[in-house]
Design an enzyme around this catalytic site. Structure first.
Site, mmCIF file in Angstrom:
data_model
loop_
_atom_site.group_PDB
_atom_site.id
_atom_site.type_symbol
_atom_site.label_atom_id
_atom_site.label_comp_id
_atom_site.label_asym_id
_atom_site.label_seq_id
_atom_site.Cartn_x
_atom_site.Cartn_y
_atom_site.Cartn_z
ATOM 1 N N LYS A 1 0.844 -1.205 0.000
ATOM 2 C CA LYS A 1 0.000 0.000 0.000
ATOM 3 C C LYS A 1 0.876 1.250 0.000
ATOM 4 O O LYS A 1 2.074 1.177 0.290
ATOM 5 C CB LYS A 1 -0.906 -0.016 1.236
ATOM 6 N N ARG B 1 -10.789 -0.401 14.882
ATOM 7 C CA ARG B 1 -10.723 0.316 13.613
ATOM 8 C C ARG B 1 -11.638 -0.474 12.673
ATOM 9 O O ARG B 1 -12.848 -0.380 12.806
ATOM 10 C CB ARG B 1 -9.264 0.423 13.143
ATOM 11 N N HIS C 1 -6.055 -7.534 13.293
ATOM 12 C CA HIS C 1 -4.863 -6.678 13.311
ATOM 13 C C HIS C 1 -4.520 -6.339 14.757
ATOM 14 O O HIS C 1 -5.396 -6.007 15.549
ATOM 15 C CB HIS C 1 -5.160 -5.401 12.506
ATOM 16 N N ARG D 1 1.141 -10.421 7.157
ATOM 17 C CA ARG D 1 1.068 -9.219 6.285
ATOM 18 C C ARG D 1 2.252 -8.322 6.596
ATOM 19 O O ARG D 1 2.230 -7.540 7.532
ATOM 20 C CB ARG D 1 -0.247 -8.461 6.535
ATOM 21 N N TYR E 1 14.051 31.222 4.249
ATOM 22 C CA TYR E 1 12.805 31.831 4.730
ATOM 23 C C TYR E 1 12.859 32.087 6.229
ATOM 24 O O TYR E 1 13.341 31.243 6.992
ATOM 25 C CB TYR E 1 11.620 30.895 4.458
ATOM 26 N N CYS F 1 12.787 24.208 2.429
ATOM 27 C CA CYS F 1 11.799 24.810 1.521
ATOM 28 C C CYS F 1 11.006 23.709 0.821
ATOM 29 O O CYS F 1 11.272 22.528 1.018
ATOM 30 C CB CYS F 1 12.491 25.665 0.465
ATOM 31 N N MET F 2 10.073 24.115 -0.022
ATOM 32 C CA MET F 2 9.249 23.120 -0.710
ATOM 33 C C MET F 2 10.083 22.251 -1.651
ATOM 34 O O MET F 2 9.882 21.037 -1.727
ATOM 35 C CB MET F 2 8.125 23.816 -1.490
ATOM 36 N N ASP F 3 11.037 22.887 -2.337
ATOM 37 C CA ASP F 3 11.778 22.164 -3.377
ATOM 38 C C ASP F 3 13.285 22.116 -3.155
ATOM 39 O O ASP F 3 13.999 21.496 -3.925
ATOM 40 C CB ASP F 3 11.524 22.821 -4.743
HETATM 41 C C1 LIG Z 1 -0.386 -1.439 6.907
HETATM 42 C C2 LIG Z 1 -0.925 -2.710 7.418
HETATM 43 C C3 LIG Z 1 -0.079 -3.813 7.599
HETATM 44 C C4 LIG Z 1 1.421 -3.743 7.464
HETATM 45 O O1 LIG Z 1 1.947 -3.231 8.649
HETATM 46 P P1 LIG Z 1 3.520 -3.120 8.918
HETATM 47 O O2 LIG Z 1 3.603 -2.734 10.345
HETATM 48 O O3 LIG Z 1 4.048 -2.087 8.006
HETATM 49 O O4 LIG Z 1 4.107 -4.460 8.642
HETATM 50 C C5 LIG Z 1 -0.666 -5.020 7.971
HETATM 51 N N1 LIG Z 1 -2.006 -5.112 8.157
HETATM 52 C C6 LIG Z 1 -2.823 -4.068 8.027
HETATM 53 C C7 LIG Z 1 -4.272 -4.247 8.261
HETATM 54 C C8 LIG Z 1 -2.317 -2.826 7.664
HETATM 55 O O5 LIG Z 1 -3.149 -1.779 7.552
#
Ligand SMILES: *Cc1c(COP(=O)(O)O)cnc(C)c1O
Length: 341
Positions: free
Chosen positions: A5, A99, A127, A186, A232, A280-282
């Protein structure tokens, strides 16, 4: 299950996923349907699980692009079901993070999800919300979450409801609860070779090696006199004659602005050059008075190794008051990604 992601935590999701495909990984997680579609359009193969909410108006794309949708609760399951086409899903259980997920102990609602005939349930997951911590009360809470999860899985088995593939660990779930034997883990941040925070202690110690370096170039070099200011807000005043370099990266590229005024540094010719004035931004400006042979166009290392100097993502995250997950995932699209093997 590789978590790719947020553009693979800033690393480039298509390139990362294709490299993983070549390495034999055929299971991915993304946060949104758009991310999943993009991977498919670029030829990524295997299962892609959408961890987040998909707007019901986009359900047809789940089917078209062979994506697996997370059931965020039983009401959402019924919404997906009404679409009238078979949709692959994993059920998420809320075991205490509060969540996403149907409450783990709401068996009537879990039964309702199984009553949705258009849902092909291929997995059930949860999770952990303090898996990164080894303090006793956090370990107790994680163990509680793990127990709730397995209790529900057993209950589903007893009721003849097939949970499919089960998974509860993310990176720290594996590092701190390696004894769990799920079908998937995951893995996000650890996949990229970094921990969330520099000082994290983990039960399992793995030789993580960062995948990413971040580099920019020297745009111009100038000499300023004692008493002159830089940037700045005139936040830096030279207390001696100072040689400064302007570097081609800024906060729009994801480099936190609160690295300003000496809180952060970069590497030039293997030496540390402190950031002076405001980012700065860039661009940003650094003090190079003490560094020899610096020229316009030279490479500047923001994250990575240069000679004997090394700056880690963990270190920058710490200096800017965040975790590497945020720092890396915010690296901007303007940065050119260069891949080597
Ligand atoms: C982002 C996410 C992960 C990965 O988490 P890490 O700590 O980066 O390994 C796993 N499960 C869910 C539901 C997540 O949102």
């Amino acid at each position: 299950m590789a978590v790719v992601k947020a553009n693979a935590y800033g690393h480039g999701d298509v390139e990362v996923s294709k490299a993983l495909n070549r390495a034999g990984v055929y299971s991915f997680a993304v946060a949104t349907i758009t991310e999943g579609i993009d991977l498919r359009k670029h030829g990524v193969e295997g299962d892609i699980l959408v961890l987040g909410y998909t707007n019901p108006k986009d359900i047809s794309s789940l089917v078209h692009y062979h994506l697996i949708q997370t059931v965020v609760d039983s009401t959402y399951a019924e919404t997906l079901n009404r679409y009238g086409k078979k949709i692959k899903v994993h059920i998420k259980l809320d075991t205490g993070m509060h969540r996403l997920g149907e409450m783990f102990d709401n068996i009537p609602n879990i039964k309702r999800i199984y009553g949705c005939k258009n849902l092909i349930i291929g997995g059930t997951y949860s999770h952990l919300c303090v898996a990164d911590s080894l303090n006793p009360s956090d370990i107790e809470f994680s163990r509680y979450q793990i127990d709730c999860f397995y209790q529900t899985i057993k209950c589903m088995d007893d009721l003849g409801l097939d949970p499919g593939k089960i998974h509860i660990q993310s990176s720290y779930g594996v590092l701190n609860y390696p004894e769990l034997q799920c079908d998937y883990a995951r893995i996000g941040i650890a996949l990229y070779g970094v921990l969330s925070s520099k000082d994290d202690k983990t039960k399992l110690s793995v030789d993580l090696r960062p995948v990413l370096s971040l580099k920019a170039r020297i745009v111009t070099i100038k000499q300023i006199a004692i008493g002159e200011t830089v940037g700045y807000g005139r936040q830096f005043t030279a207390d001696r004659d100072t040689k400064i370099a302007v570097v081609s990266i800024g906060y729009a590229d994801g480099l936190p602005r609160n690295l300003s005024c000496g809180r952060g540094a970069v590497l030039i010719n293997g030496e540390y050059a402190p950031i002076i004035g405001r980012v700065c931004m860039d661009q940003l400006m650094v003090d190079i008075t003490h560094i020899k042979n610096v020229e316009q166009g030279d490479v500047v290392t923001i994250i990575g190794q240069d000679g004997r100097g090394r700056i880690s993502a963990e270190q920058i995250a710490k200096e800017s008051g965040t975790i590497t997950n945020e720092l890396l995932s915010r690296l901007g699209n303007r940065l050119e990604r260069i891949y080597s093997r």
